[in-house]
Design a protein around this motif. Structure first.
Motif, short mmCIF file in Angstrom:
data_model
loop_
_atom_site.label_atom_id
_atom_site.label_comp_id
_atom_site.label_asym_id
_atom_site.label_seq_id
_atom_site.Cartn_x
_atom_site.Cartn_y
_atom_site.Cartn_z
N VAL A 448 121.36 18.34 -7.21
CA VAL A 448 120.60 18.40 -6.68
C VAL A 448 119.10 17.69 -6.60
N ILE A 449 118.12 18.85 -7.23
CA ILE A 449 117.70 18.95 -7.61
C ILE A 449 117.17 18.50 -8.87
N ARG A 450 118.26 17.37 -9.46
CA ARG A 450 117.91 16.74 -10.64
C ARG A 450 117.63 16.17 -9.58
N LYS A 451 118.22 15.07 -8.69
CA LYS A 451 118.17 14.02 -8.31
C LYS A 451 117.18 13.48 -7.72
N LYS A 452 116.55 14.54 -7.17
CA LYS A 452 115.27 15.14 -6.55
C LYS A 452 114.07 14.98 -7.35
N TYR A 453 114.34 15.15 -8.28
CA TYR A 453 112.51 15.26 -9.59
C TYR A 453 113.12 13.69 -9.76
N LYS A 454 112.60 12.77 -10.14
CA LYS A 454 113.18 11.48 -11.63
C LYS A 454 112.60 12.11 -12.70
N ILE A 455 111.46 12.61 -12.59
CA ILE A 455 111.04 12.98 -14.03
C ILE A 455 112.22 13.70 -14.87
N LEU A 456 112.83 14.37 -14.32
CA LEU A 456 114.57 14.94 -15.20
C LEU A 456 115.08 14.23 -15.70
#
Ligand code: NOJ
Length: 546
Positions: A448-456
């Motif tokens: 979920v976090i990975r998808k929230k931050y496109k920078i990742l």
């Protein structure tokens, strides 16, 4: 999803045989997989990669194809496949499948006819020689089973060429008909709605005397043709390259954005395991620095484990010895140039290490692939032959056969894992879904976090200078946003001072707990990390400072 959906996607690799058995014959099937699509969606998966789905004698788990245009009867029918695509698309899930183009099964009609009749057009679909010493520079890949890349054929009265098992003759890509056959195969499956292919063993398509028969220019010319064919006829489909090669040789598989959309980053994977054993960041830094820039419409695919042995082909002899020493103490664990173990046994079931490895995977460049069962920490069985020990039935619950099938246990295609530490009574989806702190729920939150931050997924990586080699630190940059990633590779707590001068005035916001840390100043930023601890910070610009 955008045209570049694969750049942000999380992939999940599975073998239909191993996933879920709907008719209780002991083999997983397409209907079983359909019944588990909601599970994959819930985990946060965007794209499923299916291991070969085609009819096959099964001597290389389906990588030995005997009919390109059908579904393995153990798995179901073409109608089941169409239903799978529909059901997946209804859930915004994409599906890619293996395209095995380098070789076929010796039971494929092309080989059966080609070997017995030199006048048949199929004869030239294969690579023949009277001299088994031809192409001496080509290495043998399956060193534990094969002694040569040539095998004598009685019927043809000569040798045929094969880069893998001797029952898998290589196709002769110098032959235009072969080239067209593969285009037709691609067309057939894309017309049925498949979203793309993981193209197997692509470095070996062409052979040429005086070379090692890998990564030849003619191979790239042909692969570009396949891409062109796909681009001209379809939208949003992807090609993912399986090219187990050094970074310099991987770059050309992306072409100028006109060959593969994606390629596995094979050299990075073993170095992540090396780094946490050596407690030293250099293996990861060196390989990332050696990694070529790739075109804007391309993406790396990263992984910790897959259905094969943990390959050490892209390691020096010294690195390989080190890995065997640390990760394959038992001779049974070695296979070819690799280690046949699953993720969690490799990491000694130490959840700190497991979290660290996954956290790095999600922050390092590329789209991650999760291997089925690794989201719940499944164990392996190193006493099964070849790579079967990392391909055992998925563990759904504590019922008979781990909820995978209601058949008699002796009928299963492979035994479920029953060793005490990984017994399916304890290691299964249902119990982990019910336990908030489980590996499954932790990974789901991470996705979920990975998808929230496109920078990742999109950020450019820049290493940061620090005073501690046990800590890996870098920042990601994407559209004027920054993320700071810090990983303690050591089994002990570690202090680190990181040079963050360029971010003076920014405040690190820890992305899991959303806790703000003190502002970054002129002097090196100090952090204390627990053993195998890690931080991922979003850097908030302090308005007053701008
Ligand atoms: C690569 C696949 O990953 C592996 O499982 C297979 O054995 C070889 N190609 C040969 O087909």
């Amino acid at each position: 999803m955008s045209e570049l959906w694969y750049k942000d996607a999380v992939f999940y690799e599975l073998n239909i045989r191993a996933f879920m058995d709907s008719n209780n014959d002991g083999h997983g099937d397409i209907k079983g997989l359909i019944s588990k699509l909601d599970y994959l969606k819930d985990l946060g998966i965007d794209c499923i990669w299916l291991l070969p789905i085609y009819p096959s004698p099964g001597r290389d788990d389906g990588y030995d194809i005997k009919d390109f245009y059908n579904i393995n009867p153990d798995y179901g029918t073409l109608d089941d496949f169409k239903e799978l695509i529909k059901q997946a698309h209804d859930r915004d899930l994409r599906v890619i499948a293996d395209l095995v183009l380098n070789h076929i099964s010796d039971e494929h009609p092309w080989f059966i006819e080609g070997r017995s009749n030199p006048d048949s057009p199929y004869h030239d679909y294969f690579v023949w020689s009277d001299d088994p010493a031809k192409y001496p520079e080509a290495r043998i890949i399956f060193i534990d089973t094969e002694i040569s890349n040539w095998t004598w054929c009685n019927q043809a009265g000569k040798y045929y060429w094969h880069r893998f098992f001797s029952h898998q003759p290589d196709l002769n890509f110098h032959n235009k008909e072969v080239q067209n056959e593969i285009k037709n195969v691609i067309k057939f499956w894309l017309d049925l709605g498949l979203d793309g292919f993981r193209a197997d063993a692509v470095p070996y398509l062409f052979e040429r005397e005086g070379t090692n028969c890998e990564n030849l220019p003619e191979t790239h010319v042909y692969l570009k043709e396949l891409r062109k064919f796909i681009d001209e006829n379809y939208e949003d489909k992807i090609l993912l390259a399986e090219a187990n090669q050094w970074p310099e040789d991987l770059g050309p598989y992306f072409g100028n954005g006109d060959e593969f959309h994606m390629a596995f980053h094979f050299p990075l994977m073993p170095r992540m395991f090396m780094a946490i054993k050596r407690e030293n960041n250099s293996a990861i830094i060196d390989i990332i620095k050696r990694t070529p820039e790739i075109p804007a419409n391309c993406q790396w695919t990263t992984f910790l484990r897959n259905h094969d042995e943990l390959t050490l082909e892209m390691c020096t002899d010294e690195e390989r010895d080190y890995m065997y020493n640390e990760y394959a103490r038992d001779r049974q664990m070695k296979l070819n140039l690799g280690i046949r173990r699953r993720l969690v046994p490799l990491l000694d079931r130490d959840f700190r290490k497991i979290e660290l490895m996954y956290a790095m995977l999600l922050a390092l460049p590329g789209s991650p692939i999760i291997y089925y069962g690794d989201e719940i920490g499944m164990g392996d069985n190193i006493y099964l032959g070849d790579r079967a020990g990392v391909r055992t039935p998925m563990q759904w619950n504590e019922d008979r056969n781990a909820g995978f099938s209601k058949c008699k246990p002796s009928k299963l295609y492979a035994p479920v894992i029953t060793d005490p530490d990984y017994n399916y009574n304890a290691v299964n989806v249902e119990s982990q879904q019910n336990l908030p702190s489980s590996m499954f729920n932790w990974l789901k939150d991470m996705i979920v976090i990975r998808k929230k931050y496109k920078i990742l997924s999109r950020g450019d990586l820049n290493f940061l200078h620090s005073n501690n080699r046990r800590v890996l630190s870098f920042y990601l940059e994407y559209e004027n946003e920054y993320m700071l990633c810090v990983f303690n590779l050591a089994a002990t707590d570690q202090p680190v001072k990181i040079d963050l001068k360029q971010f003076q005035g920014y405040k690190p916001l820890e992305i899991f707990g959303q806790t703000e840390l003190p502002k970054i100043g002129k002097s090196a930023y100090f952090l204390m990390l627990a053993r195998y601890g890690y931080y991922v910070f979003y850097l908030i610009k302090n308005k007053a400072e701008t």
